[in-house]
Write a protein that holds these residues in place. Structure first.
Motif, PDB file in Angstrom:
ATOM      1  N   THR A  62       0.830  -1.203   0.000  1.00  0.00           N
ATOM      2  CA  THR A  62       0.000   0.000   0.000  1.00  0.00           C
ATOM      3  C   THR A  62       0.864   1.253   0.000  1.00  0.00           C
ATOM      4  OG1 THR A  62      -1.752  -1.169   1.196  1.00  0.00           O
ATOM      5  CG2 THR A  62      -1.807   1.227   1.248  1.00  0.00           C
ATOM      6  N   ALA A  63       1.845   1.290   0.901  1.00  0.00           N
ATOM      7  CA  ALA A  63       2.701   2.483   1.003  1.00  0.00           C
ATOM      8  C   ALA A  63       3.500   2.694  -0.284  1.00  0.00           C
ATOM      9  CB  ALA A  63       3.650   2.338   2.193  1.00  0.00           C
ATOM     10  N   ARG A  64       3.952   1.609  -0.874  1.00  0.00           N
ATOM     11  CA  ARG A  64       4.743   1.745  -2.108  1.00  0.00           C
ATOM     12  C   ARG A  64       3.911   2.333  -3.239  1.00  0.00           C
ATOM     13  NH1 ARG A  64       7.840  -3.059  -5.504  1.00  0.00           N
ATOM     14  NH2 ARG A  64       9.178  -1.672  -6.729  1.00  0.00           N
ATOM     15  N   GLU A  65       2.650   1.890  -3.345  1.00  0.00           N
ATOM     16  CA  GLU A  65       1.772   2.428  -4.390  1.00  0.00           C
ATOM     17  C   GLU A  65       1.483   3.915  -4.139  1.00  0.00           C
ATOM     18  OE1 GLU A  65      -0.508   2.911  -7.678  1.00  0.00           O
ATOM     19  OE2 GLU A  65       0.847   1.263  -7.179  1.00  0.00           O
ATOM     20  N   TYR A  66       1.196   4.263  -2.880  1.00  0.00           N
ATOM     21  CA  TYR A  66       0.957   5.677  -2.551  1.00  0.00           C
ATOM     22  C   TYR A  66       2.187   6.522  -2.875  1.00  0.00           C
ATOM     23  CZ  TYR A  66      -3.273   4.335   0.062  1.00  0.00           C
ATOM     24  OH  TYR A  66      -4.501   3.866   0.433  1.00  0.00           O
ATOM     25  N   TYR A  67       3.366   5.981  -2.556  1.00  0.00           N
ATOM     26  CA  TYR A  67       4.597   6.747  -2.761  1.00  0.00           C
ATOM     27  C   TYR A  67       4.838   7.000  -4.251  1.00  0.00           C
ATOM     28  CZ  TYR A  67       9.469   8.182  -2.334  1.00  0.00           C
ATOM     29  OH  TYR A  67      10.638   8.897  -2.402  1.00  0.00           O
ATOM     30  N   ARG A  68       4.612   5.995  -5.064  1.00  0.00           N
ATOM     31  CA  ARG A  68       4.781   6.183  -6.504  1.00  0.00           C
ATOM     32  C   ARG A  68       3.870   7.292  -7.017  1.00  0.00           C
ATOM     33  NH1 ARG A  68       4.599  -0.138  -8.506  1.00  0.00           N
ATOM     34  NH2 ARG A  68       6.784  -0.686  -8.128  1.00  0.00           N
ATOM     35  N   ARG A  69       2.621   7.256  -6.583  1.00  0.00           N
ATOM     36  CA  ARG A  69       1.669   8.277  -7.035  1.00  0.00           C
ATOM     37  C   ARG A  69       2.016   9.651  -6.471  1.00  0.00           C
ATOM     38  NH1 ARG A  69      -3.632   5.483  -5.090  1.00  0.00           N
ATOM     39  NH2 ARG A  69      -4.402   7.631  -5.289  1.00  0.00           N
ATOM     40  N   ALA A  70       2.503   9.693  -5.216  1.00  0.00           N
ATOM     41  CA  ALA A  70       2.880  10.964  -4.604  1.00  0.00           C
ATOM     42  C   ALA A  70       4.048  11.591  -5.350  1.00  0.00           C
ATOM     43  CB  ALA A  70       3.231  10.760  -3.137  1.00  0.00           C
ATOM     44  N   CYS A  71       5.007  10.750  -5.776  1.00  0.00           N
ATOM     45  CA  CYS A  71       6.140  11.283  -6.539  1.00  0.00           C
ATOM     46  C   CYS A  71       5.686  11.887  -7.862  1.00  0.00           C
ATOM     47  CB  CYS A  71       7.157  10.171  -6.807  1.00  0.00           C
ATOM     48  SG  CYS A  71       8.060   9.638  -5.332  1.00  0.00           S
ATOM     49  N   ALA A  72       4.554  11.392  -8.379  1.00  0.00           N
ATOM     50  CA  ALA A  72       4.017  11.915  -9.634  1.00  0.00           C
ATOM     51  C   ALA A  72       3.127  13.131  -9.419  1.00  0.00           C
ATOM     52  CB  ALA A  72       3.243  10.823 -10.362  1.00  0.00           C
ATOM     53  N   GLY A  73       2.983  13.573  -8.150  1.00  0.00           N
ATOM     54  CA  GLY A  73       2.205  14.772  -7.867  1.00  0.00           C
ATOM     55  C   GLY A  73       0.775  14.523  -7.460  1.00  0.00           C
ATOM     56  N   ASP A  74       0.416  13.292  -7.144  1.00  0.00           N
ATOM     57  CA  ASP A  74      -0.947  12.967  -6.735  1.00  0.00           C
ATOM     58  C   ASP A  74      -1.161  13.422  -5.290  1.00  0.00           C
ATOM     59  OD1 ASP A  74      -3.283  11.685  -5.810  1.00  0.00           O
ATOM     60  OD2 ASP A  74      -3.055  10.081  -7.270  1.00  0.00           O
TER      61      ASP A  74
END
Length: 604
Positions: free
Chosen positions: A487-499
C-alpha cells in the motif's frame, strides 16, 4: 531405505532407469540393484543424485522422513551410509529438509553447555583473529552444532539455548563467508540463522525475549553489512531499519543506527547522513558495553566513530564537507590507536582507509599514503578480508579519478600500485559447497517482507532528493507486513508523480500508527495541502495546533482558514460568527493556550 528414495525420486521425475543412470554416470543395472536394495549406495552417487535433482530430492526426503521417522532409517535416506555422519555438514546437503536433519542428527550429541561456551568464545575472538583460523574453528563447530538436536532435549530452557547456539553458528558462518568475499553464501547463512530462531518454540520471560530480539537485530545488522559492501544501498538501508525495529537499547540499537548512516552515504545523500549522525551522536555514551560483548556482537564507541567517518568520507564532495570528513576520520583513527592496541583489525583498517579517502578528496595524496601505509604494511594475507580490500579500492578509485598535480604524480602512481598488490594478495578459501547452496536460494533476505521493503527503498532512492529522504523514513516506519508495504509503495509512486490524494494518504499512514510520527506526517500533509487537497489542509492545521510539541497556532491558522474557504465543514465551523453574548471564537475555545480577552458587561 535409500531404495525408497531412489524409486520415489525417479517416479516423481518420470524418467527411466537407463536415463537416470546416464545422468548419474552409472549403468541401468546398478540403478535397478539400488532400487531393489541389493547394494548400498556410495556416498558419491548420493551427492550426484542430490546435485542433479535438488528440489525433488528435498521433497522426497521430507516425505519419507515423515513416513519413516526412525533415526537410522532417515540416516540412510540422505547419506546411504552411516560412516560420514560424524563429518556431516548441512551446507553440503542442498535443499535437505530440516525434518530429515532433525532425525538424522540424533547421533552422539555434544554437551550443550560446552558447545555454547565454544561459540561464545569464538564470537568474542572473531574480530581479532585471522580468517583462516576462524574458518577452521567453524568447520568443527558446525559439525558439533548439527549433531545436537534441540527437539531431543526435554528441558525447555536448554532447548531454547541450543536454538540460539545454532543461530549463532550460522551467523558466524555468514560473517566468515562475507569476509572471504562470498556475499551470496553469507546471506544464505544469515537466512538459515533467522529460520533457526523462527523455528524455535516461543521463548518465555523477558530475558529470553530480549535474547531473541538481540539475536535478530544481530542478524539484520550483519545482513546490512553484507549488502553495504555489496554496493546495494537499498537493501543495506532496509536491513538496518529492520535491525532498529527489533533491537533493544544497547549495542545492537547503536549498530543499527550507524548502519543507516553508512547506507545513506551509499545512496549518496549527505544531508541525510548528517541528520542521522546527529541522532546517533545524541545517544552516544548511553550504551555500556560489557567486556563479554565487545567481540563480534559489540559496538564500542570507536566503531561508531569509524562508521560515521566512513560515511562522511564517502558522501562528501564540497570543500567544507571534505574538511569535516577529514576531521571525523582523524578522530576515528585516534580512537583506535595502533594495530596492536585494537580488538578489531578490520575496523582499525577501515578507519585508516576512511581517512585516506577523505585526504585524497582534500588533495593531500601524500597524507593519504601515510595513512594507508599502516594498513598495507601491517596486515598479512589472512587478515585481508573483503571489507578492507573494498575500502582500499575506494581509495584507489579516488586517486585514479583525481586531477593530480605534477609533483604528486609519482606518489599517486606508487600508491595505486601498492593497493593493487595488496588487494590481489587477498586470502582465498574454497567455499564451493556453500556457493552452490547460495545459488539455489531465491531469497536474498532473512525476512520475507524485507525484499519488498528493499524494492520500496529502491523507489525512494530513485526519487528527487526532497522527497527521497522522507520516503526512506516512511519505509523505516512501516509495519513489516506485505499489505502495508504494498500500500505504502503504491501511494509513494503516485505521490512522486504529484498525486495529492496519495500524498495525503501517506500522511495518514504516519499519523494513524500506534506510535504516530507527527513531524513526518506534517511534512506529507503540507505537501498534499500545497497541491490543493482540502482534507490535508484541515488535517495539517489540526496537527500543528493540537498535536505538535510545541504547538504552532500561528502556522495552523492559515491552513484552517484555507480549508474553511474551500468548504471544509470542520474548518468552517471554527470561523463561523458567534452570538453577541460572547466574543470567544471556536478556535480560542478549542485551543485555550491563546485565549481571546473576554469583554466584561458594562465595560466601556
Amino acid at each position: 531405505m535409500f531404495s525408497s528414495l531412489l524409486r520415489e525420486l525417479r517416479a516423481n521425475r518420470g524418467i527411466t532407469q537407463a536415463a537416470l543412470g546416464a545422468r548419474l554416470g552409472i549403468s541401468r543395472g546398478y540403478i535397478a540393484q539400488l532400487e531393489r536394495g541389493d547394494k548400498p549406495p556410495q556416498a558419491e552417487i548420493v551427492r550426484r543424485l542430490r546435485d542433479e535433482f535438488p528440489a525433488a530430492f528435498d521433497a522426497v526426503v521430507a516425505e519419507l522422513a515423515r513416513k519413516q521417522p526412525d533415526a537410522s532409517t532417515t540416516l540412510r535416506l540422505w547419506t546411504g551410509t552411516e560412516d560420514i555422519v560424524g563429518a556431516a555438514d548441512p551446507m553440503l546437503l542442498p535443499g535437505l529438509s530440516m525434518i530429515a536433519v532433525r532425525q538424522a542428527m540424533r547421533f552422539q550429541p555434544p554437551d550443550p553447555a560446552r558447545l555454547e561456551e565454544r561459540v561464545e568464545r569464538l564470537v568474542h575472538a572473531y574480530p581479532s583473529t585471522p580468517v583462516d583460523e576462524i574458518f577452521g574453528h567453524l568447520i568443527l563447530l558446525q559439525d558439533s552444532a548439527f549433531r545436537l538436536d534441540p527437539w531431543s532435549l526435554s528441558d525447555a530452557d536448554l532447548r531454547e539455548s541450543v536454538f540460539a547456539t545454532h543461530a549463532k553458528v550460522q551467523v558466524l558462518l555468514g560473517k566468515v563467508s562475507h569476509d572471504l568475499g562470498d556475499p551470496q553464501a553469507a546471506l544464505v547463512h544469515l537466512h538459515v540463522a533467522a529460520d533457526a530462531l523462527r523455528g524455535a518454540p516461543t521463548m518465555s520471560g523477558s530475558t529470553e525475549d530480549g535474547m531473541r530480539a538481540e539475536l535478530r537485530a544481530w542478524i539484520y545488522n550483519l545482513e546490512s553489512l553484507v549488502q553495504y559492501w555489496n554496493g546495494d544501498a537499498s537493501r543495506a538501508w532496509t536491513s538496518a531499519c529492520l535491525a532498529a525495529r527489533v533491537a533493544q537499547d544497547g549495542p545492537m540499537a547503536s549498530w543499527a543506527a550507524a548502519s543507516k548512516v553508512r547506507a545513506a552515504a551509499r545512496i549518496p545523500d549527505l544531508p541525510l547522513v548528517r541528520e542521522l549522525t546527529q541522532t546517533l551522536e545524541a545517544r552516544t555514551g548511553d550504551d555500556e558495553v560489557e567486556e563479554a560483548q565487545r567481540g563480534l556482537i559489540g559496538f564500542p564507541d570507536e566503531k561508531q566513530l569509524y562508521y560515521i567517518a566512513e560515511a562522511f568520507a564517502l558522501a562528501a564532495h564540497d570543500r567544507a564537507d571534505v574538511s569535516e570528513a577529514v576531521e571525523r576520520a582523524t578522530a576515528a583513527v585516534a580512537a583506535y590507536g595502533g594495530l596492536q592496541e585494537v580488538d578489531s583489525y578490520s575496523d582499525w583498517a577501515g578507519a585508516q582507509a576512511a581517512l585516506a579517502l577523505a585526504l585524497v578528496k582534500a588533495g593531500d595524496i601524500q597524507g593519504a599514503e601515510d595513512s594507508i601505509d599502516k594498513v598495507l604494511v601491517s596486515l598479512d594475507r589472512p587478515r585481508r578480508i573483503r571489507g578492507i580490500r573494498a575500502s582500499l579500492r575506494r581509495v584507489y578509485q579516488a586517486v585514479q579519478s583525481r586531477d593530480t598535480l605534477e609533483e604528486d604524480l609519482m606518489t599517486s602512481s606508487e600508491l595505486r600500485n601498492r593497493i593493487e598488490d595488496f588487494v590481489a594478495g587477498g586470502l582465498e578459501i574454497a567455499t564451493d559447497p556453500v556457493t552452490r547452496v547460495a545459488r539455489k536460494i531465491q531469497s536474498s533476505s532473512v525476512d520475507p517482507v524485507a525484499k519488498m521493503l528493499g524494492d520500496f527503498v529502491d523507489d525512494c532512492i530513485g526519487a528527487e532528493p526532497s522527497i527521497r529522504r522522507h520516503g526512506l523514513k516512511l519505509a523505516e516506519r512501516l509495519e513489516a507486513t506485505k499489505k502495508s508495504v504494498e500500500t505504502a509503495r503504491e501511494y509513494y509512486r503516485r505521490a512522486c508523480a504529484g498525486d495529492g490524494d496519495a500524498t495525503y494518504k501517506i500522511a495518514k499512514l504516519l499519523d494513524d500508527r500506534p506510535k504516530p510520527d507527527p513531524d513526518e506526517a506534517a511534512w506529507w500533509y503540507e505537501r498534499a495541502a500545497e497541491s490543493g487537497h482540502v482534507e490535508a489542509m484541515y488535517s495539517l492545521g489540526i496537527l500543528l495546533a493540537d498535536r505538535l510539541v510545541p504547538r504552532d497556532l500561528e502556522g495552523a491558522t492559515p491552513w484552517l482558514k484555507r480549508a474553511a474557504e474551500a468548504g471544509h465543514p470542520g474548518a468552517a465551523s471554527m470561523f463561523r460568527p458567534q452570538p453577541a453574548t460572547t466574543t470567544v471564537s471556536p478556535m480560542a475555545r478549542r485551543y485555550p493556550k491563546r485565549p481571546v480577552p473576554q469583554q466584561t458587561r458594562g465595560q466601556d
